[in-house]
Design an enzyme around this catalytic site. Structure first.
Site, PDB file in Angstrom:
ATOM      1  N   PHE A  23      49.522  58.430 -19.119  1.00 18.10           N
ATOM      2  CA  PHE A  23      48.900  58.065 -17.777  1.00 18.10           C
ATOM      3  C   PHE A  23      48.854  56.910 -17.278  1.00 18.10           C
ATOM      4  O   PHE A  23      48.499  56.093 -17.990  1.00 18.10           O
ATOM      5  CB  PHE A  23      47.808  59.119 -18.015  1.00 18.10           C
ATOM      6  N   PHE A  58      42.278  60.608 -22.481  1.00 12.46           N
ATOM      7  CA  PHE A  58      41.507  61.567 -23.324  1.00 12.46           C
ATOM      8  C   PHE A  58      42.078  62.050 -24.967  1.00 12.46           C
ATOM      9  O   PHE A  58      41.225  62.329 -25.736  1.00 12.46           O
ATOM     10  CB  PHE A  58      41.309  62.923 -22.320  1.00 12.46           C
ATOM     11  N   ALA A  81      44.634  53.558 -19.218  1.00 13.33           N
ATOM     12  CA  ALA A  81      43.893  52.988 -17.822  1.00 13.33           C
ATOM     13  C   ALA A  81      43.403  54.410 -17.311  1.00 13.33           C
ATOM     14  O   ALA A  81      43.992  55.138 -16.985  1.00 13.33           O
ATOM     15  CB  ALA A  81      44.983  52.378 -17.003  1.00 13.33           C
ATOM     16  N   VAL A  82      42.092  54.234 -17.036  1.00 15.87           N
ATOM     17  CA  VAL A  82      41.482  55.459 -16.355  1.00 15.87           C
ATOM     18  C   VAL A  82      40.963  54.661 -14.955  1.00 15.87           C
ATOM     19  O   VAL A  82      40.438  53.845 -14.882  1.00 15.87           O
ATOM     20  CB  VAL A  82      40.204  55.910 -17.004  1.00 15.87           C
ATOM     21  N   ILE A  83      41.344  55.538 -13.863  1.00 18.13           N
ATOM     22  CA  ILE A  83      41.315  54.689 -12.639  1.00 18.13           C
ATOM     23  C   ILE A  83      40.700  55.887 -11.637  1.00 18.13           C
ATOM     24  O   ILE A  83      41.256  57.113 -11.665  1.00 18.13           O
ATOM     25  CB  ILE A  83      42.629  54.317 -11.915  1.00 18.13           C
ATOM     26  N   ALA A  86      39.402  61.051  -6.460  1.00 17.77           N
ATOM     27  CA  ALA A  86      38.564  61.473  -5.417  1.00 17.77           C
ATOM     28  C   ALA A  86      37.615  62.454  -6.046  1.00 17.77           C
ATOM     29  O   ALA A  86      36.417  62.706  -5.652  1.00 17.77           O
ATOM     30  CB  ALA A  86      39.173  62.467  -4.612  1.00 17.77           C
ATOM     31  N   HIS A  89      36.390  63.696 -12.378  1.00 18.98           N
ATOM     32  CA  HIS A  89      37.396  63.611 -13.439  1.00 18.98           C
ATOM     33  C   HIS A  89      37.283  62.302 -14.334  1.00 18.98           C
ATOM     34  O   HIS A  89      37.249  62.292 -15.319  1.00 18.98           O
ATOM     35  CB  HIS A  89      38.850  63.923 -12.929  1.00 18.98           C
ATOM     36  N   PHE A 114      38.913  49.065 -28.174  1.00 16.17           N
ATOM     37  CA  PHE A 114      38.879  49.434 -27.148  1.00 16.17           C
ATOM     38  C   PHE A 114      39.571  48.842 -25.762  1.00 16.17           C
ATOM     39  O   PHE A 114      39.113  47.832 -25.395  1.00 16.17           O
ATOM     40  CB  PHE A 114      37.373  49.898 -26.530  1.00 16.17           C
ATOM     41  N   ARG A 128      43.930  43.319 -14.111  1.00 18.38           N
ATOM     42  CA  ARG A 128      43.671  43.366 -15.646  1.00 18.38           C
ATOM     43  C   ARG A 128      44.899  43.596 -16.484  1.00 18.38           C
ATOM     44  O   ARG A 128      44.738  43.511 -17.675  1.00 18.38           O
ATOM     45  CB  ARG A 128      42.556  44.151 -15.886  1.00 18.38           C
TER      46      ARG A 128
END
Ligand code: INI
Length: 154
Positions: A23, A58, A81-83, A86, A89, A114, A128
């Site tokens: 993802f 996840f 990468a969690v971005i 809206a 989630h 991590f 980053r």
């Protein structure tokens, strides 16, 4: 004088696993490039490195746990990468990945690093992942090397 224990960045013993989320692959592939570059520059040969891809951040902890249980690795480097979007989630995925990775480290006693970005915007994530703010994949890999060497000396 107290005896000081501290890991260094000399070539480490053992194998390294990287658990890499697909993802947001635009970002995560750059983190992976940075991590592999850091391992190579610090004397870790390709034959000591396994890359395991998972769908999203996840899924990282359960696979990191499996790899830790295998006994084959000196360290596991988790990249994702969690971005923010809206909805909320983001909070659930980022929280589950963060606490899951920490649990694997504590349960296994291994360095489980991590290297998951948690960002408000794609621009922040790009910064980053090799732009303005360095490459957090590279940093995650050097942290892994330092921790492997520290653990070996404790
Ligand atoms: N996974 C990520 O790695 N980053 C994200 O930003 C993200 N968002 O925003 O949804 C994401 N979701 C997928 C998640 O990790 C799981 O793969 C999915 O929920 C199936 O369990």
């Amino acid at each position: 004088m107290p005896k000081i224990y501290e890991g260094n960045l000399t070539p480490p013993q053992g194998n390294f696993a990287l658990v890499v989320a697909r993802f947001n692959s635009l970002i995560v592939e750059r983190l992976l490039e940075g991590a592999l570059d850091a391992l190579a520059r610090h004397g870790v040969s390709d034959t000591s490195i396994d890359v395991v891809r998972v769908p999203g951040s996840f899924e990282i902890p359960v696979v990191a746990q499996r790899l830790a249980d295998s006994g084959k690795y000196a360290a596991i480097i988790c990249l994702g990468a969690v971005i923010k979007g809206a909805t909320d989630h983001y909070d659930h995925v980022a929280g589950a990945a963060t606490s899951g990775i920490a649990q694997v480290a504590l349960k296994s006693g291994l360095p489980v690093i991590f290297g998951v970005l948690t960002c408000d915007t794609l621009e922040q994530a790009l910064d980053r992942a090799g732009a303005k703010a360095g490459n957090k994949g590279y940093e995650a890999a050097t942290t892994a090397i330092e921790m492997v060497n520290l653990m070996a000396g404790l």
